[in-house]
Design a protein around this motif. Structure first.
Motif, mmCIF file in Angstrom:
data_model
loop_
_atom_site.group_PDB
_atom_site.id
_atom_site.type_symbol
_atom_site.label_atom_id
_atom_site.label_comp_id
_atom_site.label_asym_id
_atom_site.label_seq_id
_atom_site.Cartn_x
_atom_site.Cartn_y
_atom_site.Cartn_z
ATOM 1 N N TRP A 47 0.796 -1.193 -0.187
ATOM 2 C CA TRP A 47 0.430 -0.341 -0.095
ATOM 3 C C TRP A 47 1.101 1.390 0.107
ATOM 4 C CZ3 TRP A 47 -4.857 1.961 -1.278
ATOM 5 C CH2 TRP A 47 -5.394 2.973 -0.391
ATOM 6 N N HIS A 48 2.012 1.329 0.713
ATOM 7 C CA HIS A 48 2.687 2.483 0.665
ATOM 8 C C HIS A 48 3.534 2.618 -0.374
ATOM 9 C CE1 HIS A 48 2.446 3.327 5.141
ATOM 10 N NE2 HIS A 48 1.835 2.906 4.952
ATOM 11 N N TRP A 49 3.946 1.461 -0.778
ATOM 12 C CA TRP A 49 4.926 1.959 -1.975
ATOM 13 C C TRP A 49 4.314 2.760 -3.377
ATOM 14 C CZ3 TRP A 49 9.354 1.038 -3.984
ATOM 15 C CH2 TRP A 49 9.887 1.086 -5.370
ATOM 16 N N PHE A 50 2.507 2.402 -3.310
ATOM 17 C CA PHE A 50 1.544 2.821 -4.622
ATOM 18 C C PHE A 50 1.191 3.808 -4.191
ATOM 19 C CE2 PHE A 50 2.306 -2.179 -5.912
ATOM 20 C CZ PHE A 50 2.938 -1.177 -6.982
ATOM 21 N N THR A 51 1.409 4.698 -2.609
ATOM 22 C CA THR A 51 0.499 5.566 -2.777
ATOM 23 C C THR A 51 1.127 6.783 -1.677
ATOM 24 O OG1 THR A 51 -0.137 4.701 0.045
ATOM 25 C CG2 THR A 51 -1.838 4.195 -2.068
ATOM 26 N N SER A 52 2.980 6.563 -0.878
ATOM 27 C CA SER A 52 3.446 7.124 -0.630
ATOM 28 C C SER A 52 4.228 7.441 -0.616
ATOM 29 C CB SER A 52 3.637 6.703 1.192
ATOM 30 O OG SER A 52 4.457 6.958 1.328
ATOM 31 N N ALA A 53 4.990 8.898 -1.422
ATOM 32 C CA ALA A 53 6.176 9.405 -2.056
ATOM 33 C C ALA A 53 6.699 9.149 -1.138
ATOM 34 C CB ALA A 53 6.097 10.802 -2.650
ATOM 35 N N HIS A 54 7.019 9.713 0.031
ATOM 36 C CA HIS A 54 7.627 9.526 1.395
ATOM 37 C C HIS A 54 8.514 7.606 0.898
ATOM 38 C CE1 HIS A 54 10.914 9.666 4.850
ATOM 39 N NE2 HIS A 54 9.622 8.614 5.325
ATOM 40 N N TRP A 55 7.396 6.841 1.645
ATOM 41 C CA TRP A 55 7.523 5.016 0.967
ATOM 42 C C TRP A 55 9.121 5.216 0.104
ATOM 43 C CZ3 TRP A 55 8.680 1.233 4.930
ATOM 44 C CH2 TRP A 55 8.577 0.231 4.420
ATOM 45 N N ARG A 56 8.246 5.528 -0.927
ATOM 46 C CA ARG A 56 9.266 4.946 -2.366
ATOM 47 C C ARG A 56 10.670 5.126 -2.552
ATOM 48 N NH1 ARG A 56 6.588 3.694 -8.338
ATOM 49 N NH2 ARG A 56 5.470 2.684 -6.791
ATOM 50 N N SER A 57 10.606 7.072 -1.579
ATOM 51 C CA SER A 57 11.521 7.531 -1.752
ATOM 52 C C SER A 57 12.903 6.385 -0.450
ATOM 53 C CB SER A 57 11.792 8.584 -1.774
ATOM 54 O OG SER A 57 11.586 9.244 -0.077
ATOM 55 N N ALA A 58 12.908 6.030 0.457
ATOM 56 C CA ALA A 58 13.005 5.358 1.802
ATOM 57 C C ALA A 58 13.742 4.326 0.821
ATOM 58 C CB ALA A 58 12.326 5.265 2.935
ATOM 59 N N LEU A 59 13.043 3.704 -0.465
ATOM 60 C CA LEU A 59 13.373 2.155 -0.803
ATOM 61 C C LEU A 59 14.012 3.007 -1.871
ATOM 62 C CD1 LEU A 59 10.515 -0.205 0.115
ATOM 63 C CD2 LEU A 59 13.179 -0.011 1.757
ATOM 64 N N ARG A 60 14.866 3.206 -2.463
ATOM 65 C CA ARG A 60 15.264 3.527 -3.528
ATOM 66 C C ARG A 60 16.582 2.419 -4.034
ATOM 67 N NH1 ARG A 60 18.640 6.519 0.397
ATOM 68 N NH2 ARG A 60 17.583 8.516 0.822
ATOM 69 N N SER A 61 15.534 2.244 -5.251
ATOM 70 C CA SER A 61 15.691 1.368 -5.492
ATOM 71 C C SER A 61 17.249 1.566 -7.450
ATOM 72 C CB SER A 61 15.110 1.223 -7.215
ATOM 73 O OG SER A 61 13.989 0.438 -6.868
ATOM 74 N N ALA A 62 18.374 0.836 -7.647
ATOM 75 C CA ALA A 62 19.314 1.057 -8.436
ATOM 76 C C ALA A 62 18.899 1.717 -9.771
ATOM 77 C CB ALA A 62 19.710 0.090 -8.599
ATOM 78 N N SER A 63 17.940 2.035 -9.852
ATOM 79 C CA SER A 63 17.078 2.864 -11.324
ATOM 80 C C SER A 63 15.845 2.649 -11.403
ATOM 81 C CB SER A 63 18.002 1.738 -13.014
ATOM 82 O OG SER A 63 17.092 1.133 -12.350
ATOM 83 N N PRO A 64 15.140 3.791 -12.299
ATOM 84 C CA PRO A 64 13.666 3.361 -12.967
ATOM 85 C C PRO A 64 13.618 2.349 -13.042
ATOM 86 C CG PRO A 64 15.172 5.777 -13.804
ATOM 87 C CD PRO A 64 15.562 4.695 -13.926
ATOM 88 N N GLN A 65 13.865 1.553 -14.108
ATOM 89 C CA GLN A 65 13.560 0.249 -14.269
ATOM 90 C C GLN A 65 13.510 -0.564 -13.444
ATOM 91 O OE1 GLN A 65 16.762 1.872 -15.999
ATOM 92 N NE2 GLN A 65 15.733 3.032 -17.562
#
Length: 174
Positions: A47-65
């Motif tokens: 839920w947080h992955w798809f609804t929270s920019a903060h959560w997604r930024s906390a879990l930085r991926s190596a790339s947009p892909q």
């Protein structure tokens, strides 16, 4: 049960098949906050992955892909769970709410991909110890609806030392 040094310095959580967190160890809480005392969708990292920019930024991926692959993995796994559960009310509600809250989720849901969850390498920034490069391992029992997610240091990075330091900081506070 006494934790081994590896376990004591491995952020871990247990979630159900819908990704609702049911248990966390102290390192996971230090990095991501407590999920187990939350209610509803707030205890769900998907839920947080798809609804929270903060959560997604906390879990930085190596790339947009990699970020897109993570999104697709969450969606495909939820679709697999829905099929196993027989479209029960809790699963159907989560999907409906995610479709309403996230255009990205809705678009990916409509692709009808199905697979079990896999996690990619993540970079997490902790204000006390710095950047942590972590490989995610998902363990699921064949008879259980629960999963164990372990975040292990990427070899060759300073993450092991940083997790050890974070573990000592947690022990000093408690």
């Amino acid at each position: 049960m006494e934790l081994t040094p590896l376990a004591a310095t491995t952020p871990a959580l247990i979630c159900d098949d819908l990704s609702n967190v049911v248990a966390q160890n102290p390192l996971n809480i230090a990095l991501f906050g407590t999920f187990t005392d939350r209610s509803g969708h707030e205890k769900n990292p998907t839920w947080h992955w798809f609804t929270s920019a903060h959560w997604r930024s906390a879990l930085r991926s190596a790339s947009p892909q990699e970020e897109k692959a993570t999104s697709l993995s969450y969606v495909a796994d939820l679709r697999a769970t829905l099929a196993q559960r027989g479209h029960d009310p809790a699963a159907a509600t989560l999907v409906a709410d995610l479709r309403s809250a996230s255009a990205e989720f809705a678009e990916m849901w409509d692709r009808h991909r199905v697979s079990t969850l896999h996690c990619s390498t993540k970079s997490v920034f902790d204000r006390q110890v710095g950047r942590l490069d972590l490989d995610c391992v998902v363990l699921a029992g064949p008879l259980s609806r629960q999963r164990l997610l372990l975040l292990q240091p990427v070899p060759g990075t300073p993450t092991t030392d940083r997790l050890n330091r974070l573990q000592r900081l947690i022990q000093e506070v408690s």
